[in-house]
Design an enzyme around this catalytic site. Structure first.
Site, PDB file in Angstrom:
ATOM      1  CG  ASP A  88       8.682  -4.521  17.498  1.00 37.66           C
ATOM      2  OD1 ASP A  88       8.257  -5.323  16.634  1.00 37.66           O
ATOM      3  OD2 ASP A  88       8.821  -4.822  18.697  1.00 37.66           O
ATOM      4  CD  GLU A 144       8.602 -10.702  18.061  1.00 38.67           C
ATOM      5  OE1 GLU A 144       8.636 -11.914  18.318  1.00 38.67           O
ATOM      6  OE2 GLU A 144       9.611  -9.959  18.157  1.00 38.67           O
TER       7      GLU A 144
HETATM    8 ZN   LIG Z   1      11.797 -10.909  15.412  1.00 32.95          ZN
END
Ligand SMILES: [Zn+2]
Length: 370
Positions: A88, A144
Site C-alpha cells: 500500500d 502498513e
Molecule cells: Zn513504507
C-alpha cells in the site's frame, strides 16, 4: 476504476490491469507496480497482479491470505531468510502523482520511494534466483500506512505465524540503499501526580500537583539516556516528557497533574524490562501504559546477517525509529531495513527515486541470495 471501458480510458491507463512482467528490468517493473494505484485499503488489484506474476513467473510456493501474498522456496537449505514489503501507499496528491514518469535518472510518482521500488526488487529476486543459497520467504502485505490493527503483516503473524519463521529478515523500506539494523522499542505511559484541591487564595490549604510535577520534570531533564551497543550497532535511548496536563480552573490549586512520557528503548530490553525501568524511575507515582511496542535486534551475530553485510558492502547503522521489523522480533527473528529510496521523500508529493538506487539494491541482494 471498475466501470472503465476501453473507449473511455486514456491509452496510458488500460482498463484491465496488465500482468506484471517479472522479466522486465527493475525500473520498468517499479513503474508498472506504482501505476497500479494501491492506497491503503485498496490493495486487491495489486495483490492480484503480484500473486498472478509469482504463480506464472516463478516455481515458488505461493499462498494468498486476504491481500497478503507469500511466496517461498522449499529447498531444504540450512537457513531461511525472509524479505518483506508492503503493497500500500499513502493517498495520491491532487492532481494525482501517478502515472509515474521517468525524468533523467529519477523515477517520479506515488510509491516510487515508499515502497514499491523495494517490492519490485523482491519480485525481481523471486523471478531470477531459482536456486538461492538460503531458503527464501517473500512476503507482500497490505495496510502498513494505516492504524496498526489493520497491518497485513500483523494479521499474518496471528493467523499463519509459521509463514514468518526465518533466521533473518529484511524489510525493504526505503533507507537510501543502506542497512539500518533492528529498531528501538517505544513505550508511552502516563504518570499521575496527586495533590489536594483548595482555593488559590488559600494555597496552604491544598497540595499543588502541578508544582510537585516540577521535580519529575527536573529528573527527566537531567536523566542521561543509555547509549547501548546491540549486536554491534549503537542505539541512543530517549526518555522524554511529551505532554502534561493539570488544573481545573484559574482559581483552584490543582489536585492532579498527568505527565505523558515516551521511552524509546534499545532492543536489548524487552517491553516488560522497559516498563520496569520506567516504573522504577517514577517510583512512588502511579504509572499507566497507554502504548507499547517492542524493538528488534539487528541480529548481526547471525551467519545470514553477517553474509548480508559482507555481500552488500554498504554502510550499516542502527535504526533509531520504529518500523515493522519489530513484528519479527516477537518470533525471535532479527531483522534489518534495506531498500531503495530516500526516506525523507516518503509520503511527499515530489516522491521520486534515483534509478541507480533501484539497480544497486537489486544487484546487492542478488549478490547475497544468488
Ligand atoms: Zn513504507
Amino acid at each position: 476504476m471498475p466501470d472503465s471501458t476501453p473507449d473511455s480510458t486514456p491509452a496510458s491507463t488500460p482498463p484491465l490491469t496488465p500482468p506484471l512482467d517479472l522479466a522486465a528490468d527493475i525500473v520498468t517493473l517499479t513503474a508498472a507496480i506504482c501505476d497500479i494505484a494501491s492506497v491503503s485499503g485498496d490493495e486487491a488489484t495489486l495483490a492480484d497482479a503480484v500473486e498472478a506474476a509469482l504463480r506464472t513467473g516463478t516455481a515458488l510456493q505461493v499462498e494468498r491470505h486476504g491481500n497478503v501474498v507469500v511466496a517461498r522456496t522449499d529447498l531444504g537449505r540450512a537457513e531461511r531468510v525472509l524479505l518483506a514489503g508492503h503493497l500500500d501507499t499513502v493517498p495520491l496528491t491532487d492532481p494525482p502523482n501517478l502515472p509515474t514518469r521517468l525524468d533523467g535518472d529519477q523515477l517520479w510518482g506515488r510509491g516510487t520511494v515508499d515502497m514499491k521500488g523495494g517490492v519490485a526488487v523482491q519480485l525481481r529476486l523471486a523471478a531470477t534466483v531459482a536456486q538461492p543459497r538460503r531458503d527464501v520467504t517473500y512476503v507482500f502485505y497490505d495496510n502498513e500506512e494505516v492504524e496498526s490493527s489493520k497491518n497485513g503483516l500483523g494479521h499474518l503473524a496471528r493467523s499463519h505465524p509459521h509463514l514468518l519463521a526465518a533466521d533473518f529478515a529484511v524489510l525493504l523500506e526505503p533507507t537510501n540503499a543502506q542497512v539500518e539494523g533492528g529498531c528501538k522499542g517505544t513505550l508511552r505511559v502516563e504518570v499521575e501526580v496527586p495533590g489536594k484541591a483548595a482555593h488559590s487564595g488559600r494555597p496552604w490549604a491544598g497540595d499543588n500537583a502541578v508544582h510537585k510535577t516540577g521535580a519529575l520534570l527536573t529528573k527527566l531533564a537531567e536523566h542521561q539516556a543509555r547509549v547501548v551497543d546491540v549486536d554491534g550497532l549503537t542505539y541512543h535511548e530517549g526518555l522524554s516528557a511529551v505532554g502534561i496536563r493539570g488544573g481545573t480552573a484559574g482559581n483552584v490549586i490543582p489536585d492532579r497533574c498527568v505527565l505523558t512520557v515516551n521511552y524509546r528503548f534499545a532492543p536489548d530490553r524487552s517491553e516488560q524490562e522497559a516498563l520496569a525501568f520506567v516504573r522504577d524511575f517514577f517510583a512512588g507515582y502511579p504509572v499507566t501504559v497507554t502504548d507499547s511496542a517492542p524493538g528488534a535486534r539487528p541480529g548481526l551475530d547471525r551467519q545470514a546477517a553477517r553474509d548480508f553485510i559482507r555481500d552488500l558492502d554498504v554502510p550499516v547503522t542502527a535504526k533509531e525509529g520504529w518500523t515493522d521489523v519489530a513484528r519479527f522480533a516477537q518470533f525471535g527473528v532479527p531483522a534489518v531495513n534495506f531498500g531503495p529510496g530516500d526516506p525523507m521523500l516518503a509520503h511527499k508529493e515530489d516522491e521520486r527515486v534515483p534509478i541507480t538506487q533501484l539497480r544497486d539494491a537489486e544487484a546487492a541482494l542478488l549478490r547475497w541470495l544468488g
